[in-house]
Design an enzyme around this catalytic site. Sequence first.
Site, short mmCIF file in Angstrom:
data_model
loop_
_atom_site.label_atom_id
_atom_site.label_comp_id
_atom_site.label_asym_id
_atom_site.label_seq_id
_atom_site.Cartn_x
_atom_site.Cartn_y
_atom_site.Cartn_z
CE LYS A 79 -3.89 2.14 2.38
NZ LYS A 79 -4.80 1.71 3.48
CB SER A 159 -7.96 4.13 2.63
OG SER A 159 -7.22 3.37 3.72
CB SER A 183 -8.79 1.44 5.83
OG SER A 183 -9.30 2.65 5.82
#
Length: 493
Positions: A79, A159, A183
């Site tokens: 990420k 997210s 998330s």
Amino acid sequence: MTDLTTLGIAAIRDGVRDGQFKAREVAEAFNAKVAGARALNAFLVETPDHALAAADAADAARAAGETLKPLAGVPIGMKDLFATKGVATTAASKILEGFVPPYESTVSQNLWNAGAGMLGKLNLDQFAMGSSNETSAFGNVISPWRRPNDTAALAPGGSSGGSSTAVSAGLAPGATGTDTGGSIRQPAAFTGISGIKPTYGRCSRWGTIAFASSLDQAGPMARDVRDCAIMLEAMAGFDAKDATSLKLDVPNWEAALSTDLKGKKVGVPKEYRVDGMPGEIEALWQQGIDWLRDAGAEIVEVSLPHTKYALPAYYIIAPAEASSNLARYDGVRYGLRDLPEGAGLQDMYAATRAAGFGDEVKRRILIGTYVLSAGFYDAYYTQAQKVRTLIARDFERAFGECDVLLTPTAPSAAFALGEKQADPLAMYLNDVFTVPASLAGLPAMSVPGGLDKDGLPLGLQIIGKPLDEQGVLNAGLAIEQRAGFTARPQAWW
């Protein structure tokens, strides 16, 4: 030969170790898959050379008769909230466009030390603020799932939407995520994969771009529970550079996995039965209860009376911390600098932030600055922290009656991109089931339980006691075995 990109972390690790295939073959297969799926916009940066270098190191170690590292031969997605030395790290924001860190985050370094390779940096909601991956400055991530006879692009959750799409579409066997209010868990539910947020402090936050420091926690996203356990073992551990890091040994979660829940009690919180919950989610929740009972657990109803205040408390605390954390982006030291002609320092700050931050980030900074201001600090921020304490006490009492809790992960299946973008409050409600565990710093996991009427994944959430990742993983594995979830998106990209 089996398509190597259909294999998960455990299968790749074991296959490389046993000589069934070379690590380089795995890296090449995944690199090709990543390059061929750019329509999903899951990756912001592709790093095929990193994956190949780690693979070659694994193959060389095996050829030399050395003991292989725990993740030798396993390529993963990272990420883009984790700083990666020499590789652009932007948090999906224009304000950090072009920033190349001269250092490595602790979590990513732990994974490289374990032998993993990096396929690339994954897209996300800007600064991890969002529930649909529509706030990235570099374009929406698109879920690999589609409704039947419908070409509408669906949200992969947020997210960590780049992470969930990459794992679900088979672009990576596993990926890192971060979870501030859900998330990891909500995108895992939207895309039919597993993801666990460990106890706050299990994984170092050093080198991870901050959103809300008292809530942010890294965790793995993978195809199944075992793969999450393997990856979490590599990610976790004490870090002296992080004041919130827990000085504890990392358990061998994979070795202790068990689906036998005899003697365990599973709590079902009555407050999670919210008005307007779709019947399919209610039915899946009941199915999950039956599965855990079949695994030997006793089911008990528990009460978490302050649950209804969790979301408003979260959306005061998280923006307040974001307001403080994001003040460092000013155009002075790194990232974007917008310096209008004849401008002074304050003008540069204002112009840089106006151009660099997206609408959702600005909204949260404004909320956070407001609730921290002199006239409203006690009325909002102090009250929210008191509510947070009450929520943590609710969990403490509930765990006096049970070992883990079972709830739905999200109040709906994936929705279409654009469907909720105009209504921030509707978007915030996606976190209604995940936020309470975040406020209390508890380990929590989402596992896929089934499909809705449109063939889209639905997830079940297990919440555990502090530091009881094992209990969470075991309950998740019990559900996984009984659900038999094997659905995968049909490639259209």
